[in-house]
Scaffold this motif. Structure first.
Motif, PDB file in Angstrom:
ATOM      1  N   PHE A 112      47.629  34.090  38.822  1.00 19.27           N
ATOM      2  CA  PHE A 112      46.922  32.854  39.178  1.00 19.27           C
ATOM      3  C   PHE A 112      45.549  33.192  39.740  1.00 19.27           C
ATOM      4  N   LEU A 113      45.111  32.549  40.816  1.00 15.17           N
ATOM      5  CA  LEU A 113      43.686  32.619  41.175  1.00 15.17           C
ATOM      6  C   LEU A 113      43.376  33.405  42.450  1.00 15.17           C
ATOM      7  N   GLY A 130      39.611  37.012  36.361  1.00 14.00           N
ATOM      8  CA  GLY A 130      41.065  37.040  36.515  1.00 14.00           C
ATOM      9  C   GLY A 130      41.680  36.172  35.441  1.00 14.00           C
ATOM     10  N   SER A 131      42.972  36.269  35.271  1.00 14.37           N
ATOM     11  CA  SER A 131      43.850  37.062  36.128  1.00 14.37           C
ATOM     12  C   SER A 131      44.045  38.487  35.619  1.00 14.37           C
ATOM     13  N   GLY A 153      45.346  30.029  31.463  1.00 11.54           N
ATOM     14  CA  GLY A 153      44.134  29.186  31.536  1.00 11.54           C
ATOM     15  C   GLY A 153      43.048  29.914  30.780  1.00 11.54           C
ATOM     16  N   PRO A 358      38.134  28.741  34.647  1.00 10.98           N
ATOM     17  CA  PRO A 358      38.610  28.773  33.258  1.00 10.98           C
ATOM     18  C   PRO A 358      38.284  27.489  32.480  1.00 10.98           C
TER      19      PRO A 358
END
Ligand SMILES: NC(=O)CC(=O)O
Length: 412
Positions: A112-113, A130-131, A153, A358
């Motif tokens: 995730f972020l 990322g990720s 994403g 994203p």
């Protein structure tokens, strides 16, 4: 960067042994990764394999199961030293093609972020994205010629853009996700990163067993230039890179027609978050129920918010995703284009407080379309800014062909 195809040519000619190629990557990791932090774990006893990828040192994102190395999901508090019994299917396929897993690349927690510890090899004060942070940085720094990432994403294309490497996020399910820590089961897609589009094509063919090799002289493609205005504006350097790629392509004989994407695409873009967040809520129910306190802030906050997404909310938006996928089937034919040309990311790599946005990737992930990051352009302060080539679902070789053609023009 290390060109996979160049490495293979040198091994096939006898100039370099596959074992020495692996040793060179392990040596580079030993010397330089202490500062870069692209790898979460390294197998210093890794040996060369046999086959199309013999001598190719491979970095594997650390949400993908490996039996010989830990799989820690970017979250040591919960998965520190976790050792799956078996390799994920993609790891076994890569090994069967001759690749050597030299280490697990850093990932943001649960893809995730929450930023990973990895630096951007071009500017230490910038995110690698990322990720799939470690995969992009490891290729960009020349530690390995090939790395595996994942995208839900924008996690393959965005870090590739920020780090200046080629990448393909293939058609949904072209590569098997068996043994991947699931985030969102209708979005999660495995991807590859390498020094060039041709390197990506060679590796994707070797691993998938599907023909992806590039013709010697692919004809000039027909591009639909799409700014995805429903996703907001790009940064000036992102806009400049897309504009420059389009103009260079036209000058080299490509057709480039600016097209506003149809309404079903905008509708699908708007519901990506509901699909993603509901599915992450379900797939990470165990971590949320049993280890909420150990979750990093952004993924923990996402799961807190996602508890209020009802199954009926999720069901209600899936129609928009389906309608967009149907519209995408007609879009390319209706406009007579081979590929969409759009932003890979809003602009150059931002600072390390984030992994970037994203917003120009998530529609294409939801469509399941093959997406390729074309490296080679830079911002005014010399940071990489990629552009993205997207083909219809299932037409991965077409995406690679158009992207390789553009890469040659951009790098000329
Ligand atoms: N896993 C993902 O794709 C999330 C992101 O875009 O950072």
């Amino acid at each position: 960067m290390l060109s996979l195809l160049d490495l293979r040519r040198r091994i096939d000619s006898g100039e370099l042994s596959a074992s020495d190629a692996i040793r060179q990557s392990l040596q580079a990791i030993g010397e330089r990764d202490g500062a870069l932090k692209a790898f979460a774990s390294v197998d210093r006893s890794a040996v060369a394999g046999h086959g199309l990828l013999a001598g190719v040192a491979l970095g594997v994102k650390d949400i993908i199961d490996t039996a010989d190395l830990p799989t820690e999901m970017g979250c040591k508090a919960i998965y520190g030293s976790w050792r799956p019994r078996a390799d994920a299917a993609i790891v076994s396929l890569a090994k069967m093609a001759g690749a050597t897993v030299v280490g697990k690349t850093e990932t943001t927690a649960f893809a995730f972020l929450d930023p990973a510890p990895t630096l951007n090899p071009h500017r230490a004060d910038r995110t690698p994205g990322g990720s799939s942070s470690g995969s992009a940085a490891a290729v960009a720094a020349g530690l390995v010629p090939l790395a595996i990432g994942t995208q839900t994403g924008g996690s393959v294309i965005r870090p590739a853009s920020f780090c200046g490497v080629a990448a393909i996020k293939p058609s949904f399910r072209l590569l098997p996700t068996v043994g991947l820590k699931t985030s969102a089961w209708t979005l999660d897609t495995l991807g590859l990163m390498a020094a060039s589009v041709a390197d990506c094509a060679y590796a994707l063919e070797a691993i998938s067993g599907r023909e992806m090799r590039l013709p010697d002289d692919p004809g000039a493609p027909r591009f639909a230039l799409a700014r995805q205005r429903f996703a907001g504006d790009a940064a000036p350097e992102g806009e400049a890179a897309l504009e420059k790629a389009a103009r260079l392509a036209e000058k080299a004989g490509a057709t480039v027609v600016e097209i506003d994407l149809p309404r079903p695409f905008a509708d699908a873009w708007a519901i990506h978050g509901t699909v993603q967040n509901y599915e992450i809520r379900v797939s990470m129910a165990w971590e949320y129920l049993n280890r909420r306190a150990d979750l990093p802030p952004r993924i923990g906050g996402l799961l807190d918010e996602a508890q209020s997404i009802r199954a009926s909310d999720y069901d209600a938006v899936r129609g928009a995703a389906r309608r967009a996928r149907l519209a995408a089937k007609d879009f390319f034919a209706e406009h007579g284009v081979d590929a969409i040309l759009t932003y890979s990311a809003p602009g150059a790599a931002p600072d390390r407080s984030t992994t970037g946005d994203p917003r120009f990737n998530k529609l294409l992930t939801l469509l399941g379309a093959p997406c390729v990051n074309v490296p080679g352009l830079v911002s005014g302060d010399s940071l990489p800014v990629g552009v993205q080539v997207v083909a219809p679902f299932g037409r991965d070789a077409q995406a690679l062909r158009a992207a390789a053609w553009l890469e040659r023009i951009v790098r000329a």
